[in-house]
Design a protein around this motif. Structure first.
Motif, PDB file in Angstrom:
ATOM      1  N   TYR A  51      -1.769   6.274   0.431  1.00 46.29           N
ATOM      2  CA  TYR A  51      -1.178   7.415  -0.268  1.00 46.29           C
ATOM      3  C   TYR A  51      -0.118   6.924  -1.249  1.00 46.29           C
ATOM      4  O   TYR A  51      -0.041   7.360  -2.392  1.00 46.29           O
ATOM      5  CB  TYR A  51      -0.574   8.372   0.768  1.00 46.29           C
ATOM      6  CG  TYR A  51       0.065   9.614   0.207  1.00 46.29           C
ATOM      7  CD1 TYR A  51       1.054  10.271   0.916  1.00 46.29           C
ATOM      8  CD2 TYR A  51      -0.315  10.149  -1.012  1.00 46.29           C
ATOM      9  CE1 TYR A  51       1.637  11.413   0.432  1.00 46.29           C
ATOM     10  CE2 TYR A  51       0.267  11.290  -1.511  1.00 46.29           C
ATOM     11  CZ  TYR A  51       1.251  11.920  -0.782  1.00 46.29           C
ATOM     12  OH  TYR A  51       1.841  13.051  -1.264  1.00 46.29           O
ATOM     13  N   LEU A  52       0.691   5.946  -0.785  1.00 46.42           N
ATOM     14  CA  LEU A  52       1.755   5.419  -1.628  1.00 46.42           C
ATOM     15  C   LEU A  52       1.200   4.850  -2.920  1.00 46.42           C
ATOM     16  O   LEU A  52       1.684   5.139  -4.013  1.00 46.42           O
ATOM     17  CB  LEU A  52       2.506   4.325  -0.860  1.00 46.42           C
ATOM     18  CG  LEU A  52       3.549   3.550  -1.655  1.00 46.42           C
ATOM     19  CD1 LEU A  52       4.808   4.353  -1.755  1.00 46.42           C
ATOM     20  CD2 LEU A  52       3.840   2.230  -1.000  1.00 46.42           C
ATOM     21  N   ILE A  53       0.156   4.035  -2.794  1.00 49.97           N
ATOM     22  CA  ILE A  53      -0.373   3.353  -3.989  1.00 49.97           C
ATOM     23  C   ILE A  53      -0.804   4.381  -5.026  1.00 49.97           C
ATOM     24  O   ILE A  53      -0.381   4.348  -6.181  1.00 49.97           O
ATOM     25  CB  ILE A  53      -1.563   2.451  -3.620  1.00 49.97           C
ATOM     26  CG1 ILE A  53      -1.108   1.318  -2.730  1.00 49.97           C
ATOM     27  CG2 ILE A  53      -2.205   1.909  -4.874  1.00 49.97           C
ATOM     28  CD1 ILE A  53      -2.204   0.379  -2.352  1.00 49.97           C
ATOM     29  N   LEU A  54      -1.649   5.326  -4.577  1.00 45.16           N
ATOM     30  CA  LEU A  54      -2.142   6.291  -5.555  1.00 45.16           C
ATOM     31  C   LEU A  54      -1.028   7.180  -6.070  1.00 45.16           C
ATOM     32  O   LEU A  54      -0.995   7.550  -7.245  1.00 45.16           O
ATOM     33  CB  LEU A  54      -3.261   7.125  -4.923  1.00 45.16           C
ATOM     34  CG  LEU A  54      -4.577   6.374  -4.947  1.00 45.16           C
ATOM     35  CD1 LEU A  54      -5.625   7.065  -4.121  1.00 45.16           C
ATOM     36  CD2 LEU A  54      -5.062   6.265  -6.378  1.00 45.16           C
ATOM     37  N   SER A  55      -0.089   7.491  -5.201  1.00 47.82           N
ATOM     38  CA  SER A  55       1.006   8.352  -5.632  1.00 47.82           C
ATOM     39  C   SER A  55       1.857   7.668  -6.685  1.00 47.82           C
ATOM     40  O   SER A  55       2.302   8.303  -7.637  1.00 47.82           O
ATOM     41  CB  SER A  55       1.843   8.714  -4.407  1.00 47.82           C
ATOM     42  OG  SER A  55       2.815   9.633  -4.759  1.00 47.82           O
ATOM     43  N   VAL A  56       2.078   6.376  -6.520  1.00 48.70           N
ATOM     44  CA  VAL A  56       2.903   5.686  -7.522  1.00 48.70           C
ATOM     45  C   VAL A  56       2.170   5.625  -8.853  1.00 48.70           C
ATOM     46  O   VAL A  56       2.780   5.795  -9.921  1.00 48.70           O
ATOM     47  CB  VAL A  56       3.277   4.270  -7.043  1.00 48.70           C
ATOM     48  CG1 VAL A  56       3.859   3.457  -8.167  1.00 48.70           C
ATOM     49  CG2 VAL A  56       4.261   4.354  -5.912  1.00 48.70           C
ATOM     50  N   ILE A  57       0.861   5.409  -8.813  1.00 51.47           N
ATOM     51  CA  ILE A  57       0.105   5.409 -10.073  1.00 51.47           C
ATOM     52  C   ILE A  57       0.244   6.776 -10.736  1.00 51.47           C
ATOM     53  O   ILE A  57       0.482   6.882 -11.950  1.00 51.47           O
ATOM     54  CB  ILE A  57      -1.374   5.057  -9.817  1.00 51.47           C
ATOM     55  CG1 ILE A  57      -1.480   3.634  -9.313  1.00 51.47           C
ATOM     56  CG2 ILE A  57      -2.185   5.249 -11.066  1.00 51.47           C
ATOM     57  CD1 ILE A  57      -2.881   3.157  -9.087  1.00 51.47           C
ATOM     58  N   ALA A  58       0.122   7.823  -9.927  1.00 52.35           N
ATOM     59  CA  ALA A  58       0.291   9.173 -10.480  1.00 52.35           C
ATOM     60  C   ALA A  58       1.680   9.343 -11.080  1.00 52.35           C
ATOM     61  O   ALA A  58       1.839   9.900 -12.173  1.00 52.35           O
ATOM     62  CB  ALA A  58       0.073  10.213  -9.387  1.00 52.35           C
ATOM     63  N   THR A  59       2.695   8.842 -10.367  1.00 49.52           N
ATOM     64  CA  THR A  59       4.064   8.970 -10.865  1.00 49.52           C
ATOM     65  C   THR A  59       4.231   8.286 -12.209  1.00 49.52           C
ATOM     66  O   THR A  59       4.860   8.816 -13.126  1.00 49.52           O
ATOM     67  CB  THR A  59       5.032   8.335  -9.857  1.00 49.52           C
ATOM     68  OG1 THR A  59       4.871   8.971  -8.609  1.00 49.52           O
ATOM     69  CG2 THR A  59       6.452   8.468 -10.320  1.00 49.52           C
ATOM     70  N   VAL A  60       3.662   7.093 -12.328  1.00 50.16           N
ATOM     71  CA  VAL A  60       3.815   6.367 -13.594  1.00 50.16           C
ATOM     72  C   VAL A  60       3.154   7.153 -14.720  1.00 50.16           C
ATOM     73  O   VAL A  60       3.697   7.258 -15.826  1.00 50.16           O
ATOM     74  CB  VAL A  60       3.232   4.955 -13.474  1.00 50.16           C
ATOM     75  CG1 VAL A  60       3.134   4.286 -14.821  1.00 50.16           C
ATOM     76  CG2 VAL A  60       4.076   4.125 -12.542  1.00 50.16           C
ATOM     77  N   MET A  61       1.993   7.743 -14.434  1.00 48.15           N
ATOM     78  CA  MET A  61       1.331   8.544 -15.471  1.00 48.15           C
ATOM     79  C   MET A  61       2.226   9.713 -15.874  1.00 48.15           C
ATOM     80  O   MET A  61       2.391  10.018 -17.057  1.00 48.15           O
ATOM     81  CB  MET A  61      -0.014   9.079 -14.947  1.00 48.15           C
ATOM     82  CG  MET A  61      -1.098   8.024 -14.909  1.00 48.15           C
ATOM     83  SD  MET A  61      -2.741   8.758 -14.871  1.00 48.15           S
ATOM     84  CE  MET A  61      -2.966   8.973 -13.116  1.00 48.15           C
ATOM     85  N   ALA A  69      -3.423  14.586 -15.261  1.00 44.98           N
ATOM     86  CA  ALA A  69      -4.138  13.601 -14.459  1.00 44.98           C
ATOM     87  C   ALA A  69      -3.272  13.157 -13.282  1.00 44.98           C
ATOM     88  O   ALA A  69      -3.757  13.029 -12.152  1.00 44.98           O
ATOM     89  CB  ALA A  69      -4.526  12.403 -15.321  1.00 44.98           C
ATOM     90  N   GLY A  70      -2.005  12.930 -13.531  1.00 44.16           N
ATOM     91  CA  GLY A  70      -1.109  12.547 -12.448  1.00 44.16           C
ATOM     92  C   GLY A  70      -1.087  13.599 -11.349  1.00 44.16           C
ATOM     93  O   GLY A  70      -1.141  13.282 -10.161  1.00 44.16           O
ATOM     94  N   LEU A  71      -1.023  14.863 -11.751  1.00 40.32           N
ATOM     95  CA  LEU A  71      -1.015  15.935 -10.756  1.00 40.32           C
ATOM     96  C   LEU A  71      -2.341  16.004 -10.004  1.00 40.32           C
ATOM     97  O   LEU A  71      -2.354  16.317  -8.814  1.00 40.32           O
ATOM     98  CB  LEU A  71      -0.742  17.279 -11.429  1.00 40.32           C
ATOM     99  CG  LEU A  71       0.684  17.459 -11.908  1.00 40.32           C
ATOM    100  CD1 LEU A  71       0.822  18.762 -12.641  1.00 40.32           C
ATOM    101  CD2 LEU A  71       1.640  17.438 -10.729  1.00 40.32           C
ATOM    102  N   CYS A  72      -3.440  15.711 -10.689  1.00 39.86           N
ATOM    103  CA  CYS A  72      -4.731  15.715  -9.998  1.00 39.86           C
ATOM    104  C   CYS A  72      -4.770  14.645  -8.918  1.00 39.86           C
ATOM    105  O   CYS A  72      -5.329  14.855  -7.839  1.00 39.86           O
ATOM    106  CB  CYS A  72      -5.878  15.465 -10.989  1.00 39.86           C
ATOM    107  SG  CYS A  72      -6.201  16.843 -12.071  1.00 39.86           S
TER     108      CYS A  72
END
Lengths: 105, 168, 488
Positions: free
Chosen positions: C165-175, C222-225
């Motif tokens: 969850y962390l990994i994908l969440s951080v990618i989303a955050t950066v976006m 995209a980040g929110l998705c």
């Protein structure tokens, strides 16, 4: 405004490259700590974009306030992430990302 | 402009080195180096206060976090390290190639200003204005900061505390 | 003064943590439960009182001054709906945690309650902010609390789920951060109002930096998705939901993912990105893909919680699909389905917790015939999944109907039909779940299984009643509550 925008485009290229490096690091690594390093790289790219955005639109003060807040938040996230990595190490005995395959289906 | 391009290039190179270098500790140092170059860029753009913050926190505090994490998780044995380096280079050579191609494509698509155009001088920002901005205008964010620091502290306590009988 | 929703949890947190020793620990559950109850009560009792906080005007930071503080929180009906859902889901999760508490763990349990209070503060903040950057901050608060909550038991599974969850969440955050930087670039401000103005101006064809605005909007969406677990970014959802401790799953599935993902999409689609850039096409495609992929994957699962996780993905797809209708009806349908999903999915996870607690397993192949031994759990489960599949007269029927209507009326009949067909799929996998776990022949080794403790059953009952009540009373509720929601 357009001249500043041109400068922005130059920055944008390098930011994208840095972000790509970060994503690559996260995806292609077998070491949990490198995943964190990759995340940090991506965050740096985002920080730079915010600063450039502030510079182009002339709202440098706002951009700096945002960046300072962002840095604090990201430190907390990395600290918790490091905690996860250390706990994973203690449970699995290794930092290998291939150990994270327990949940499947 | 040329100066900016050079510094930007240095930053990406530092990032590249951070990703590709073999040893974890060198990677962490590479991250600190990238932070330093980012600080320089931020100075050039005029974000002096934020640059100082970035330097002390990201190049300082976070590097400390990484180094302590690395030391808390014992380093790999020499054997395993060798094994990993063999297939490592195979996986990682894609990255510089990818960056070169990506950079070329982006440069072509975006067609930036040729070097020689002057970087518009950044307006000087004084400390008082920044203080005003953070404390008066963005108080919502301050509340958020406080909350997230609590969350972080709780998280760190939960995750780092060793329970009896867990350490083998 | 919607500020209280964020400030009070924070103060409560301080209050119960400062006194050292066992006094503070014992207060964990009552305080958290009280907060959740107060939240539900505050929204239901006096909805009008929280509204009317003037939204900031174009420049950033022009917010109401409250006792010398200038905080940009504003509530509208959509926020209230979310606050209500947060309160209900949190209360359910707290009850489950209390029911599963073991005597010897008393000391460590206070961390759970602290984190839940923090998550509530974060989510309340998400529902109330008016600025993209503040949104980011409160999303991160919720995310950090979730990481730790998932990993709370520090077992291999939980840590792994939390890390993914962390990994994908951080990618989303950066976006999202990049998008914020681009918003700053083009509009000089990060508040909703300013960006909304720029987007509608950009629509008119003016503005040289059109592509940056489009890129920014796309990146943020995209980040929110990713945060909401929509296809193709849903990979973290099954792992996180099924590996988390039972009460955390209730919280996660019930409200966290929805708040951080789709609620923000509803808000942005309705107000800021209003119909710009043909964003509804993205919603339609992503929505229907999510619905179908989630439903199909759910049919193959053996682990009860994993199947529920895929089902959640599917239902969240419905919410996004409704946004694709790009009409007030669509937004209302999306919000209503968000609320319903919090209710029935939260309840299903409560049931899963009960089953796991009493039988010690989540593998559906090993379960069977629990219907006679755990009647309450079984019957509430039936109500929940009927609601999920959209069977009248339960609440889910109405929200699904609204979604289909909204799609039909806005000229996307194919998607409406697809939504109906997917409902059949939903019914199919839920029937499978029910048959495997509750009906069917009873296995001998489950002979001593009894009904779960009151803490686990009462929330399920209450949630089921809410599903039933909302469904039956819907025609009345329609005019009073829902019509107003999109009129933000």
């Amino acid at each position: 405004m357009t001249e500043a925008f041109e400068v922005f485009k130059t920055y944008w290229i390098f930011v994208v490259l840095l972000a790509l490096s970060g994503v690559y690091c996260v995806v292609a690594t077998r070491n949990l700590i490198r995943v964190l390093i990759g995340m940090e790289l991506m965050t740096k790219a985002a920080t730079l974009i915010i600063v450039v955005g502030g510079w182009v639109s002339g709202r440098m003060v706002l951009a700096q306030a945002l960046v300072i807040n962002l840095i604090v938040v990201e430190v907390v996230v990395i600290a918790v992430a490091a905690g996860l990595v250390v706990s994973l190490f203690r449970k699995n005995g290794s930092l290998d990302t291939r150990e994270l395959k327990n949940l499947k289906g | 402009m040329i100066v900016t391009c050079i510094v930007l290039g240095l930053m990406v190179l530092a990032g590249l080195w951070t990703v590709m270098t073999r040893s974890l500790v060198r990677s962490a140092i590479g991250l600190a180096l990238t932070s330093v170059i980012l600080t320089v860029l931020m100075f050039l753009l005029g974000a002096t206060m934020a640059a100082v913050f970035e330097l002390s926190v990201c190049a300082g505090l976070i590097t400390v976090v990484f180094i302590s994490t690395i030391s808390m998780t014992k380093a790999l044995t020499h054997e395993a390290l060798l094994q990993k380096t063999r297939d490592r280079l195979k996986r990682y050579w894609y990255l510089p190639a990818l960056l070169l191609v990506g950079g070329a494509v982006l440069a072509f698509v975006l067609a930036p200003l040729p070097p020689g155009g002057a970087l518009p001088a950044p307006a000087t920002v004084d400390f008082a204005a920044l203080k005003q901005m953070i404390w008066k205008e963005r108080q919502t964010d301050i509340l958020g900061q406080i909350t997230i620091i609590f969350a972080g502290v709780t998280g760190v306590i939960v995750l780092f505390k060793e329970r009896k009988g867990e350490k083998e | 003064m919607p500020l209280v929703f964020v400030l009070v949890p924070l103060i409560a947190l301080l209050a119960i943590n400062l006194p050292l020793g066992s006094v503070g620990r014992k207060l964990g559950f009552p305080t958290a439960a009280l907060l959740a109850l107060l939240q539900i009560g505050a929204v239901l009792a006096a909805p009008g009182a929280w509204l009317g906080s003037p939204a900031p005007s174009g420049a950033s930071g022009v917010a109401p001054v409250v006792g010398g503080l200038k905080l940009a929180f504003s509530a509208d009906r959509l926020s209230l709906l979310l606050l209500l859902s947060i309160g209900i889901a949190a209360l359910a999760a707290l009850c489950v945690a209390r029911g599963l508490e073991r005597k010897e763990d008393r000391g460590g349990e206070s961390r759970f309650y602290n984190l839940v209070i923090l998550a509530m503060a974060g989510m309340n903040g998400v529902s109330l902010v008016t600025d993209f950057f503040s949104l980011y901050i409160f999303l991160e608060i919720t995310a950090v609390s979730s990481y730790v909550l998932i990993a709370l038991e520090r077992e291999k599974e939980g840590l792994e789920g939390a890390f993914k969850y962390l990994i994908l969440s951080v990618i989303a955050t950066v976006m999202m951060l990049t998008a914020i930087g681009l918003f700053l670039l083009t509009t000089g401000d990060t508040s909703f109002a300013a960006v909304a103005k720029a987007v509608s101006a950009g629509q008119a064809g003016t503005g040289a930096s059109d592509w940056t605005l489009l890129l920014a909007a796309g990146l943020f969406t995209a980040g929110l998705c990713v945060k909401g677990g929509l296809v193709p970014f849903h990979a973290w959802v099954p792992d996180a939901y099924s590996s988390a401790p039972a009460p955390v799953s209730v919280l996660l599935a019930g409200i966290v993912t929805k708040t951080t993902g789709v609620y923000t999409l509803i808000r942005l689609a309705g107000t800021v990105f209003a119909g710009a850039f043909h964003i509804e096409l993205i919603f339609l495609v992503v929505g229907i893909l999510t619905v179908v992929v989630g439903a199909l994957a759910a049919m193959w699962q053996k682990d009860m919680k994993r199947m529920l996780a895929y089902s959640s993905i599917s239902q969240v797809g419905y919410i996004v699909l409704a946004l694709g209708a790009a009409s007030p009806l669509g937004a209302a349908a999306a919000a209503f389905h968000l609320f319903n999903h919090a209710i029935f999915k939260g309840q299903l996870f409560v049931n899963a917790a009960a089953v796991e607690a009493q039988t010690g397993t989540r593998d559906m192949d090993e379960l069977g015939g629990l219907g006679s031994r755990m009647p309450l759990t079984s019957w509430t489960s039936v109500i929940a999944f009927l609601s999920a599949a959209g069977i009248p007269p339960l609440a889910g029927f109405w929200s699904k109907l609204l979604i289909v209507l909204a799609l039909w009326k806005s000229g996307h009949p194919i998607f409406a039909v697809a939504a109906i067909l997917a409902s059949i799929l939903t019914l199919a996998y839920f029937l499978m779940l029910q048959r495997k776990v509750f009906f069917g022949k009873s296995l001998e080794k489950l002979g001593s299984v009894k009904e779960a403790s009151a803490w686990l059953v009462v929330p399920a009952l209450v949630l089921a009643l809410v599903s039933l009540a909302v469904g039956l009373l819907f025609p009345m509720l329609w005019n009073t509550i829902l019509v107003q929601v999109p009129g933000i």
